[in-house]
Design an enzyme around this catalytic site. Structure first.
Site, mmCIF file in Angstrom:
data_model
loop_
_atom_site.group_PDB
_atom_site.id
_atom_site.type_symbol
_atom_site.label_atom_id
_atom_site.label_comp_id
_atom_site.label_asym_id
_atom_site.label_seq_id
_atom_site.Cartn_x
_atom_site.Cartn_y
_atom_site.Cartn_z
ATOM 1 N N CYS A 1 7.828 0.614 10.474
ATOM 2 C CA CYS A 1 7.473 -0.312 11.548
ATOM 3 C C CYS A 1 8.582 -1.349 11.728
ATOM 4 C CB CYS A 1 6.157 -1.011 11.234
ATOM 5 S SG CYS A 1 4.727 0.060 11.486
ATOM 6 N N HIS B 1 7.973 1.438 4.392
ATOM 7 C CA HIS B 1 7.431 0.325 5.151
ATOM 8 C C HIS B 1 8.588 -0.499 5.715
ATOM 9 C CE1 HIS B 1 3.267 0.911 4.137
ATOM 10 N NE2 HIS B 1 3.468 0.789 2.837
ATOM 11 N N GLY B 2 8.305 -1.250 6.768
ATOM 12 C CA GLY B 2 9.363 -2.081 7.340
ATOM 13 C C GLY B 2 8.807 -3.184 8.204
ATOM 14 N N ARG C 1 0.834 -1.206 0.000
ATOM 15 C CA ARG C 1 0.000 0.000 0.000
ATOM 16 C C ARG C 1 0.869 1.257 0.000
ATOM 17 N NH1 ARG C 1 -0.196 -2.056 5.088
ATOM 18 N NH2 ARG C 1 0.490 -0.694 6.797
#
Length: 478
Positions: free
Chosen positions: A359, A316-317, A256
């Site tokens: 994250c 993102h992570g 996303r």
């Protein structure tokens, strides 16, 4: 010092019934122009110089200190310290202090540097004849204008002819015109050496407001400061502050999009440019693109003349790494290892800072305007130290502790990056070191919650810094 002659009464009973601003006005009425100049000089490390220049009275300065949150009705100690420093001890009663109480609190609550106090004391001790001789000896270094002893010392500092570690010019001059003042410098050096050799953990933890949570444990702080050498501040006086890389991933293949990330990227650009860095912005970086950026920066010849290096990643992570825009997982260790002393000689012995908005584990169902930068759940919370090389001078600032999500507002940006930028903007002018700034960020982010009040976040740094990292104060406010 001369008073402006205004009288607002003087009884302690009246003091008790007055508002805080009325008390400040009473103090203002008792201070002369020379006092005000002394107060402004003492505040130079904590407030922008141009703002101080616009303060023509003590009340102007008090308003400035109130706005900078250096002074409040609940905590007027900084003003008490200022009044004590200019030997206006009789005015301390308006703030509810005595001279003895200020002296008792100074070891734990001091905000003025020893260097700033030294210069003020020297300016007060220089008489008219000595000032005339000093102006003659220093004529090649200072403007050909009439100067007070305070403005002369301020000029020498501004032209970097003296600083807290270099007073040789003053010692040379004083030996000729005021030998008695050399002893003040010698006393300062002894006191400064003793202060630097003493881990400040006890002083700093005592000054925490009662009831506040300790964001670093006392043992962690003590361990860090015990590892510092006596000259425990990184150099920040080379030709160039350094390079700052910002990787901002908004659009992803198979993942996303990250709405709101542009707010973080722009704020980082503004803040680090303000701090003197050359900022390199990269958007929607693929795995191949990341490899290219890492290689270019590792080999960049400009690092040799720089003070520091900063690498910011917004993406993102999950636990231990981040995702490129084409959905490839990249371990944090793979990124940081490009900048070891062996891989990047230009950054050897220099601070290397990595700030990661992503994250590190367990995702949640966020509210409408709040998203988590996570992909897969994780329930463990291991140490971060495996993500940074096993050598000195690294700092890794993660938006959240391992195993947990970090939050990003779709319109306003992430909690962590927005707080980081705000605190750099506010605390660098107060000469706070980077770990103190990150402690404030931890506290700020830990107090935030989503619309439901149920989702919280706690950033976490890991570091192998050997010294304090204090960014020079930019000449203009951001």
């Amino acid at each position: 010092m001369a008073s402006r002659g205004r009288s607002l009464g003087s009884s302690s009973d009246e003091d008790n019934s007055m508002s805080f601003r009325e008390k400040l006005l009473r103090i203002d009425s008792s201070l002369g122009a020379q006092d005000v100049e002394g107060l402004k000089f003492l505040c130079m490390d904590l407030v922008f110089e141009k703002r101080l220049e616009r303060s023509s009275s003590a009340s102007d300065l008090f308003n400035l200190l109130l706005g900078e949150e250096l002074l409040s009705e609940n905590d007027p100690f900084f003003l008490a310290e200022l009044l004590y420093s200019i030997k206006q001890n009789s005015l301390l009663r308006h703030l509810g202090y005595t001279r003895e109480q200020v002296e008792q609190w100074l070891p734990t609550r001091r905000r003025l540097s020893l260097f700033r106090n030294l210069l003020y004391e020297l300016s007060e001790a220089i008489d008219a004849e000595e000032l005339k001789d000093m102006n003659f000896l220093l004529r090649d270094h200072i403007p050909k204008t009439q100067m007070t002893s305070l403005s002369l010392l301020a000029c020498l500092e501004k032209r970097t002819l003296i600083d807290e570690d270099n007073l040789r010019l003053l010692e040379k001059v004083f030996k000729q015109v005021a030998p008695n003042l050399v002893k003040k410098i010698e006393n300062y050096k002894r006191e400064k050496a003793a202060q630097e050799a003493t881990p400040p953990s006890n002083r700093e933890t005592k000054s925490l407001h009662r009831g506040e949570e300790e964001l670093f444990s006392q043992s962690d702080i003590k361990q860090f400061f015990q590892a510092l050498p006596e000259a425990g501040v990184y150099r920040m006086d080379r030709q160039h502050r350094g390079h700052c890389v910002v990787v901002n991933n908004h659009n992803f293949k198979g993942l996303r999009d990250r709405a709101g990330t542009h707010m973080d990227a722009e704020y980082l650009r503004r803040v680090f440019q303000w701090l003197g860095f050359t900022v390199h912005m990269h958007h929607d970086v693929t795995r191949e693109g990341m490899q290219r950026i890492l290689w270019e920066q590792k080999s960049h010849p400009g690092h040799a003349d720089g003070d520091c290096f900063v690498f910011c990643i917004l993406t993102h992570g999950e636990l231990g790494g981040i995702y490129s825009s084409d959905g490839v997982f990249i371990p944090l260790r793979e990124i940081t290892s490009h900048f070891t002393a062996q891989q990047c000689r230009g950054l050897a012995h220099k601070p290397k800072l990595f700030f990661i908005q992503a994250c590190q584990g367990e995702a949640e169902h966020p509210s409408v305007l709040t998203e988590a930068d996570a992909l897969t759940p994780e329930c463990v919370s291991p140490s971060l130290h495996g993500s940074i090389p096993n050598e000195a001078d690294f700092l890794l600032g993660l938006a959240t502790v391992p195993g947990y999500v970090s939050f990003r507002h779709k319109e306003e940006g992430s909690w962590y990056i927005q707080s980081l930028c705000n605190h750099l903007k506010n605390l660098v002018p107060r000469r706070q070191d980077i770990l103190s700034i990150l402690t404030a960020v931890n506290h700020d982010v830990s107090q935030q919650a989503d619309a439901t009040g149920k989702k919280k976040q706690m950033p976490q740094p890991a570091f192998t810094l050997r010294k304090r990292l204090v960014f020079p104060v930019p000449p203009e406010a951001l």
